[in-house]
Design a protein around this motif. Sequence first.
Motif, PDB file in Angstrom:
ATOM      1  N   THR A   1     -13.499  -7.537  -7.179  1.00  0.00           N
ATOM      2  CA  THR A   1     -13.783  -7.504  -8.550  1.00  0.00           C
ATOM      3  C   THR A   1     -13.824  -8.875  -9.118  1.00  0.00           C
ATOM      4  O   THR A   1     -12.708  -9.664  -8.917  1.00  0.00           O
ATOM      5  N   TRP A   2     -14.693  -9.612  -9.545  1.00  0.00           N
ATOM      6  CA  TRP A   2     -15.120 -10.954  -9.798  1.00  0.00           C
ATOM      7  C   TRP A   2     -14.980 -11.093 -11.523  1.00  0.00           C
ATOM      8  O   TRP A   2     -16.297 -10.578 -12.177  1.00  0.00           O
ATOM      9  N   CYS A   3     -14.147 -11.616 -12.160  1.00  0.00           N
ATOM     10  CA  CYS A   3     -14.003 -11.966 -13.472  1.00  0.00           C
ATOM     11  C   CYS A   3     -14.513 -13.389 -13.759  1.00  0.00           C
ATOM     12  O   CYS A   3     -13.917 -14.175 -13.652  1.00  0.00           O
ATOM     13  N   MET A   4     -15.651 -13.281 -14.595  1.00  0.00           N
ATOM     14  CA  MET A   4     -16.327 -14.424 -14.967  1.00  0.00           C
ATOM     15  C   MET A   4     -15.890 -15.175 -16.370  1.00  0.00           C
ATOM     16  O   MET A   4     -15.972 -14.374 -17.264  1.00  0.00           O
ATOM     17  N   LEU A   5     -15.547 -16.470 -16.062  1.00  0.00           N
ATOM     18  CA  LEU A   5     -14.973 -17.231 -17.196  1.00  0.00           C
ATOM     19  C   LEU A   5     -16.360 -17.942 -17.697  1.00  0.00           C
ATOM     20  O   LEU A   5     -16.818 -18.680 -16.608  1.00  0.00           O
ATOM     21  N   GLU A   6     -16.603 -18.297 -18.883  1.00  0.00           N
ATOM     22  CA  GLU A   6     -17.674 -19.105 -19.235  1.00  0.00           C
ATOM     23  C   GLU A   6     -17.437 -20.841 -18.979  1.00  0.00           C
ATOM     24  O   GLU A   6     -16.191 -21.041 -19.205  1.00  0.00           O
ATOM     25  N   PRO A   7     -18.338 -21.554 -18.409  1.00  0.00           N
ATOM     26  CA  PRO A   7     -19.559 -21.165 -18.334  1.00  0.00           C
ATOM     27  C   PRO A   7     -20.322 -20.319 -16.803  1.00  0.00           C
ATOM     28  O   PRO A   7     -21.300 -20.512 -16.636  1.00  0.00           O
ATOM     29  N   GLY A   8     -19.395 -20.210 -16.103  1.00  0.00           N
ATOM     30  CA  GLY A   8     -19.524 -19.324 -14.810  1.00  0.00           C
ATOM     31  C   GLY A   8     -20.221 -20.244 -13.816  1.00  0.00           C
ATOM     32  O   GLY A   8     -20.203 -21.587 -13.844  1.00  0.00           O
ATOM     33  N   TYR A   9     -20.903 -19.400 -13.032  1.00  0.00           N
ATOM     34  CA  TYR A   9     -21.430 -20.354 -11.815  1.00  0.00           C
ATOM     35  C   TYR A   9     -23.041 -20.087 -11.891  1.00  0.00           C
ATOM     36  O   TYR A   9     -23.525 -20.023 -12.903  1.00  0.00           O
ATOM     37  N   GLY A  10     -23.525 -20.944 -10.806  1.00  0.00           N
ATOM     38  CA  GLY A  10     -24.872 -21.418 -10.719  1.00  0.00           C
ATOM     39  C   GLY A  10     -25.628 -19.814 -10.685  1.00  0.00           C
ATOM     40  O   GLY A  10     -25.161 -18.768  -9.929  1.00  0.00           O
ATOM     41  N   GLY A  11     -27.040 -19.634 -11.101  1.00  0.00           N
ATOM     42  CA  GLY A  11     -27.721 -18.332 -11.084  1.00  0.00           C
ATOM     43  C   GLY A  11     -27.787 -17.675  -9.659  1.00  0.00           C
ATOM     44  O   GLY A  11     -27.618 -16.391  -9.435  1.00  0.00           O
ATOM     45  N   THR A  12     -27.900 -18.222  -8.553  1.00  0.00           N
ATOM     46  CA  THR A  12     -27.903 -17.550  -7.070  1.00  0.00           C
ATOM     47  C   THR A  12     -26.659 -16.962  -6.744  1.00  0.00           C
ATOM     48  O   THR A  12     -26.727 -16.046  -6.021  1.00  0.00           O
ATOM     49  N   ILE A  13     -25.674 -17.682  -7.305  1.00  0.00           N
ATOM     50  CA  ILE A  13     -24.391 -17.086  -6.789  1.00  0.00           C
ATOM     51  C   ILE A  13     -24.097 -15.614  -7.181  1.00  0.00           C
ATOM     52  O   ILE A  13     -23.888 -14.786  -6.443  1.00  0.00           O
ATOM     53  N   TYR A  14     -24.615 -15.073  -8.459  1.00  0.00           N
ATOM     54  CA  TYR A  14     -24.386 -13.882  -8.843  1.00  0.00           C
ATOM     55  C   TYR A  14     -25.245 -12.776  -8.041  1.00  0.00           C
ATOM     56  O   TYR A  14     -24.509 -11.700  -7.657  1.00  0.00           O
ATOM     57  N   GLU A  15     -26.362 -13.127  -7.549  1.00  0.00           N
ATOM     58  CA  GLU A  15     -26.972 -12.081  -6.852  1.00  0.00           C
ATOM     59  C   GLU A  15     -26.206 -12.134  -5.345  1.00  0.00           C
ATOM     60  O   GLU A  15     -26.472 -10.933  -4.766  1.00  0.00           O
ATOM     61  N   GLN A  16     -25.847 -13.262  -4.941  1.00  0.00           N
ATOM     62  CA  GLN A  16     -24.937 -13.021  -3.597  1.00  0.00           C
ATOM     63  C   GLN A  16     -23.755 -12.198  -3.752  1.00  0.00           C
ATOM     64  O   GLN A  16     -23.631 -11.406  -2.821  1.00  0.00           O
ATOM     65  N   VAL A  17     -23.033 -12.246  -4.733  1.00  0.00           N
ATOM     66  CA  VAL A  17     -21.894 -11.290  -5.229  1.00  0.00           C
ATOM     67  C   VAL A  17     -22.538 -10.072  -5.171  1.00  0.00           C
ATOM     68  O   VAL A  17     -21.835  -8.976  -4.501  1.00  0.00           O
ATOM     69  N   LYS A  18     -23.607  -9.612  -5.835  1.00  0.00           N
ATOM     70  CA  LYS A  18     -23.989  -8.517  -5.911  1.00  0.00           C
ATOM     71  C   LYS A  18     -24.445  -7.943  -4.523  1.00  0.00           C
ATOM     72  O   LYS A  18     -24.034  -6.656  -4.200  1.00  0.00           O
ATOM     73  N   GLN A  19     -25.018  -8.590  -3.691  1.00  0.00           N
ATOM     74  CA  GLN A  19     -25.671  -8.023  -2.517  1.00  0.00           C
ATOM     75  C   GLN A  19     -24.401  -7.867  -1.410  1.00  0.00           C
ATOM     76  O   GLN A  19     -24.515  -7.092  -0.798  1.00  0.00           O
ATOM     77  N   ALA A  20     -23.370  -8.520  -1.870  1.00  0.00           N
ATOM     78  CA  ALA A  20     -22.002  -8.205  -0.912  1.00  0.00           C
ATOM     79  C   ALA A  20     -21.392  -7.072  -1.274  1.00  0.00           C
ATOM     80  O   ALA A  20     -20.345  -6.660  -0.657  1.00  0.00           O
ATOM     81  N   GLY A  21     -21.871  -6.256  -2.475  1.00  0.00           N
ATOM     82  CA  GLY A  21     -21.193  -5.246  -2.827  1.00  0.00           C
ATOM     83  C   GLY A  21     -20.026  -5.408  -3.585  1.00  0.00           C
ATOM     84  O   GLY A  21     -19.119  -4.462  -4.061  1.00  0.00           O
ATOM     85  N   HIS A  22     -19.772  -6.855  -4.296  1.00  0.00           N
ATOM     86  CA  HIS A  22     -18.841  -6.879  -5.257  1.00  0.00           C
ATOM     87  C   HIS A  22     -18.960  -6.643  -6.553  1.00  0.00           C
ATOM     88  O   HIS A  22     -20.040  -6.430  -6.912  1.00  0.00           O
ATOM     89  N   GLU A  23     -17.981  -6.445  -7.457  1.00  0.00           N
ATOM     90  CA  GLU A  23     -18.333  -6.034  -8.884  1.00  0.00           C
ATOM     91  C   GLU A  23     -18.108  -7.471  -9.604  1.00  0.00           C
ATOM     92  O   GLU A  23     -17.151  -8.191  -9.549  1.00  0.00           O
ATOM     93  N   LEU A  24     -18.988  -7.635 -10.652  1.00  0.00           N
ATOM     94  CA  LEU A  24     -19.017  -8.697 -11.537  1.00  0.00           C
ATOM     95  C   LEU A  24     -18.407  -8.200 -12.920  1.00  0.00           C
ATOM     96  O   LEU A  24     -18.706  -7.145 -13.243  1.00  0.00           O
ATOM     97  N   ALA A  25     -17.615  -8.720 -13.186  1.00  0.00           N
ATOM     98  CA  ALA A  25     -16.851  -8.486 -14.743  1.00  0.00           C
ATOM     99  C   ALA A  25     -16.611  -9.802 -15.453  1.00  0.00           C
ATOM    100  O   ALA A  25     -17.131 -10.881 -15.381  1.00  0.00           O
ATOM    101  N   PHE A  26     -15.676  -9.459 -16.667  1.00  0.00           N
ATOM    102  CA  PHE A  26     -15.736 -10.420 -17.621  1.00  0.00           C
ATOM    103  C   PHE A  26     -14.360 -10.902 -17.745  1.00  0.00           C
ATOM    104  O   PHE A  26     -13.149 -10.393 -17.249  1.00  0.00           O
ATOM    105  N   HIS A  27     -14.287 -12.305 -18.095  1.00  0.00           N
ATOM    106  CA  HIS A  27     -12.648 -13.052 -18.011  1.00  0.00           C
ATOM    107  C   HIS A  27     -12.653 -13.751 -19.420  1.00  0.00           C
ATOM    108  O   HIS A  27     -13.290 -14.853 -19.502  1.00  0.00           O
TER     109      HIS A  27
END
Length: 576
Positions: free
Chosen positions: A310-336
């Motif tokens: 589970t990846w808890c994201m703090l503003e300002p976060g990563y570049g846009g392509t990272i999130y798609e890689q995280v999703k494709q690997a089956g990880h959870e995107l969350a809030f920090h």
Amino acid sequence: MKIAKVGVLVEREAAERKWKYGLNVFEKYVEEILHHVGMPFETVSQLDAGSLQPYDILIVACAQESGAKASILWEYAEQGGTIISYAGCNAIALQLGYIQTGEAGIGYAEIEPTSDKQPGSLRYLSAVPWTEAGECSPDIETVAPYQSTGKMKQGQPDGPDLGAALQKFNIGQGYLHRWSVNIPHTIVHMQQGTGPILDDGPPAADGSANVNEDILKADDRIAMDWTFDRVLTETGIPYFPWPYADYWREALLKHVVQCALDKGLTLPFTGYWPDGIQHIAMISHDSDANKDEHAVAALQLLTECQIQTTWCMLEPGYGGTIYEQVKQAGHELAFHYNALEKDNGFWDAQEFDRQVSWVKQAVGLDHITTNKNHYTRAEGWGELFQWLERNGIPSDQTRGPSKKGNVGYLFGTCHPYFPIALFDENNRFYDVLEIGFLTQDLDLGHLADNTVIEPFLEQAIAVNGAAHFLFHQIHIYTREEVRNVIRILVSKAEEMGFTFWTSKQIQDWTRLRRSVQITACEDNGNVQLLANHPVDGLVVWVPMQTSEAFLPNEGHERHFGIPCRKVVLQANVDVS
């Protein structure tokens, strides 16, 4: 075998009177304890003979302490009912030849263990023992005998003796089972803190946990003792080794089940995890420095370890392509959520809402399933849970350690749970599942090392909870020691039978499992359920009478120390 009919008495009139004067009714947390294990019960809001009559067992959570109301409870027991109380029912004391001693404060109770990993004594936070009335009531001619279980010590494990932890009195054809320990109160304050977070908490005298650094955090209001509730690893790392709240939960459940068995009845409950899953572990990450290379390193390591996190994201976060890689690997995107002043955050409802809107847009999701506050920042009691509810975020992970010397079970639990509100919200249950963590970033030097891994996992196994570890992506990128310790953790956990789940998987399953109601138990072993959705793989444990043969080879297991028969539900769930 017939299921015992259990009532939990939360007398509305008595509760409202307490709320009026700013008092909490944390005793009603027994409802959450029973819900969490799927044990069938009904809440009773009126204290009158007609309302109590249907129940084999009555757990008195909140009731008026008056002679008239006490008489109703006495008559219920006389007619064959079983009453269970947690440091209450004091108006009945004189009829039995006893008086209450008053609040005895913090102490340690030696009770029958439910696991060989349970410590010799359990810390409690509130107790009201009874003592013989003696000269206080010269009209009392006899003192009722009782069966006792366990013993209590005041203040510390070897403190003054306060008498029995549990007393069982005969009343007519029925019984009063009275715990001197206020178990629900103890569990609430261990899990949620000793009170609202308004200022820094006391630090550990050895300098290992300087929580008094002028940052308000979850660990500023822990209910544990720096001296009596910590031990050292072989490398000298201090940690909190025991999930006290979970062991108290098990003691409460074991006792309720045993009361049913004593009546020739049973009281089935659900297994915490699906059939085929032995134990659950979880890893989460906090993005903090927000460098894309940190995320890439974490993705590579997790692919190597073959787990999803589970990846808890703090503003300002990563570049846009990272999130798609995280999703494709089956990880959870969350809030920090960031409320840390030195990182330009602040504690505010509107700011929380703004950051939630940001994370949804940044990661490309309409719905966020969990949050963990940056640096475990927290204030007050229930504000965070209110903000999460309002934003439709059903889970939180904020309750965990921030220092080297307070890792482990500092909140007494590794179980997901729904927190309780204060009196100003009528002690309602927040619709947010808390999944606290045990430690973060092992082997960094200034935090704990890998010697805590095995004892943490062993205790999670003992209470069948979820072992949650936190690692920041920045340390995965910069430190080979951290990459290696994650490999060690995953290898050791899998060797011990753990399956790694994300926070979303834990909360989705927990909510699904808890939506099921056990309605009947047939003589042939079948269990009848009521569910809104099919729950394949749901395990139901049916407690067995002592006259039944205990056969482990046929799926029998001990849960809470009680022999149980295993039933796995699939197509036979009744969907309404």
